[in-house]
Design an enzyme around this catalytic site. Sequence first.
Site, mmCIF file in Angstrom:
data_model
loop_
_atom_site.group_PDB
_atom_site.id
_atom_site.type_symbol
_atom_site.label_atom_id
_atom_site.label_comp_id
_atom_site.label_asym_id
_atom_site.label_seq_id
_atom_site.Cartn_x
_atom_site.Cartn_y
_atom_site.Cartn_z
ATOM 1 N N VAL A 75 55.120 52.889 -12.155
ATOM 2 C CA VAL A 75 55.295 51.806 -10.575
ATOM 3 C C VAL A 75 54.672 52.844 -9.775
ATOM 4 O O VAL A 75 55.101 53.786 -9.537
ATOM 5 C CB VAL A 75 56.598 51.235 -11.358
ATOM 6 C CG1 VAL A 75 56.972 50.363 -9.422
ATOM 7 C CG2 VAL A 75 57.590 50.918 -11.899
ATOM 8 N N CYS A 76 53.725 51.886 -8.774
ATOM 9 C CA CYS A 76 53.900 52.240 -7.166
ATOM 10 C C CYS A 76 53.063 54.028 -7.399
ATOM 11 O O CYS A 76 52.016 53.888 -8.884
ATOM 12 C CB CYS A 76 55.133 52.415 -6.733
ATOM 13 S SG CYS A 76 55.363 53.286 -4.889
ATOM 14 N N THR A 77 53.380 55.224 -7.318
ATOM 15 C CA THR A 77 52.860 55.951 -7.048
ATOM 16 C C THR A 77 52.663 57.182 -8.185
ATOM 17 O O THR A 77 52.028 57.866 -9.077
ATOM 18 C CB THR A 77 53.005 57.505 -5.931
ATOM 19 O OG1 THR A 77 54.636 57.570 -5.986
ATOM 20 C CG2 THR A 77 52.291 56.638 -4.327
ATOM 21 N N THR A 87 48.049 51.427 -7.640
ATOM 22 C CA THR A 87 48.936 51.717 -7.271
ATOM 23 C C THR A 87 49.289 51.705 -6.052
ATOM 24 O O THR A 87 48.950 50.527 -5.330
ATOM 25 C CB THR A 87 48.474 53.511 -7.327
ATOM 26 O OG1 THR A 87 49.475 54.178 -6.555
ATOM 27 C CG2 THR A 87 47.389 53.298 -6.859
ATOM 28 N N ALA A 136 51.454 48.103 -8.465
ATOM 29 C CA ALA A 136 51.293 48.545 -7.549
ATOM 30 C C ALA A 136 52.414 48.939 -6.630
ATOM 31 O O ALA A 136 53.596 49.071 -7.630
ATOM 32 C CB ALA A 136 50.656 47.661 -6.444
#
Length: 206
Positions: free
Chosen positions: A98-100, A118, A148
């Site tokens: 998730v995300c970074t 990302t 993202a």
Amino acid sequence: MDTAFVLYDELTALDLVGPYETLAAHASVRAHFVADRVGPVRADNGLTLHADTAFDELPRPDLIVVPGSSRWRDALANTALVSWLRSASPTATWTTSVCTGSLLLAEAGLLTGRPATTHWGVHDVLAAYGVEVRDERVVRDGRLITAAGVSAGIDMGLTLAASLWGEEVARVVQLMLEYDPQPPFDSGSPARATPETLAAAVALMG
């Protein structure tokens, strides 16, 4: 299904908690909060979580969930975490981020030449690893699923739930969570945010 919810110092809590809430209630899931050491782990905004399993105690999880961090540069220097991802992912049925968190997967060499997503603020960083960066909420490439920024972890969890247990189960989970986004503002992506909002967000991210 041994599921590794990965903890490390300065992670973003919602990156982890969103997928956890979509997956952990299922009877087949054995949830483990894994880190380089057992004990408290402080998130980037101060919330304290607790790791109950050390990396070396769970070398072959079935499912890996990797959250991101607003302090992702520091996270990339966590050699114990990156080494564990590099060794544990090849035998896992699913590896997710998730995300970074996708930057950690990339640092471990797991995303080279593959499509992934990302947080919008680090698309260029992910691309520098040789990743085919997609501007999508969730990207699935075989047994790898990336999401993202932050709240997209819920979407990733529901996508995975549908793959694991069928779409109807995922729909029930979504309903139980009352996940029916109706945000008060239409500024949840760079494409829709005003230039002023975008500039302020970029400044906050440093």
